[in-house]
Design a protein around this motif. Structure first.
Motif, PDB file in Angstrom:
ATOM      1  N   ARG A  54     134.654 158.309 -11.670  1.00  0.00           N
ATOM      2  CA  ARG A  54     135.424 158.719 -12.845  1.00  0.00           C
ATOM      3  C   ARG A  54     136.690 159.430 -12.389  1.00  0.00           C
ATOM      4  O   ARG A  54     136.613 160.407 -11.652  1.00  0.00           O
ATOM      5  CB  ARG A  54     134.594 159.641 -13.735  1.00  0.00           C
ATOM      6  N   ILE A  59     130.745 160.160  -8.659  1.00  0.00           N
ATOM      7  CA  ILE A  59     129.731 161.049  -9.231  1.00  0.00           C
ATOM      8  C   ILE A  59     128.412 160.695  -8.550  1.00  0.00           C
ATOM      9  O   ILE A  59     127.743 159.739  -8.916  1.00  0.00           O
ATOM     10  CB  ILE A  59     129.626 160.872 -10.768  1.00  0.00           C
ATOM     11  N   LEU A  61     125.411 161.878  -8.456  1.00  0.00           N
ATOM     12  CA  LEU A  61     124.203 162.460  -9.026  1.00  0.00           C
ATOM     13  C   LEU A  61     123.255 161.349  -9.468  1.00  0.00           C
ATOM     14  O   LEU A  61     123.649 160.485 -10.259  1.00  0.00           O
ATOM     15  CB  LEU A  61     124.548 163.337 -10.231  1.00  0.00           C
ATOM     16  N   GLU A  64     123.149 160.421 -13.083  1.00  0.00           N
ATOM     17  CA  GLU A  64     124.328 159.731 -13.632  1.00  0.00           C
ATOM     18  C   GLU A  64     124.382 158.267 -13.191  1.00  0.00           C
ATOM     19  O   GLU A  64     125.205 157.500 -13.680  1.00  0.00           O
ATOM     20  CB  GLU A  64     125.609 160.434 -13.178  1.00  0.00           C
TER      21      GLU A  64
END
Length: 90
Positions: A54, A59, A61, A64
């Motif tokens: 993003r 990201i 994680l 996510e």
């Protein structure tokens, strides 16, 4: 602005720094990632997960991440892949 341009709001997503891509690994399996520019994701084939990018920022994680196998739980899949990797090393 010292010769650097910042993206305008609503402009196309920023590219990920190629040097960053060289050092990033899957947070669960520590395996290399594949950059999917079209989907703006970093794919961990071992974990079966795709981590979103993003605004040029990966990201990393598991919560996510998108599962590559459908509607399964990405965190559970990643943990299973990590456990499988540990048992292979034993």
């Amino acid at each position: 602005m010292h010769g650097t341009e910042k993206p305008v709001a609503g402009s196309a997503e920023r590219e990920v720094d190629p040097k960053l891509l060289e050092i990033l690994v899957c947070p669960l399996t520590k395996a290399p990632l594949v950059y999917d520019r079209g989907r703006s994701e970093l794919v961990s084939e071992q974990a079966g997960l795709a981590f979103p990018i993003r605004d040029g920022v990966p990201i990393m994680l598991p919560d996510e991440a998108r599962s590559l196998k459908g509607d399964d739980d990405p965190v559970a899949e990643g943990k299973a892949a990590l456990a499988a990797g540990r048992s292979e090393k034993s």
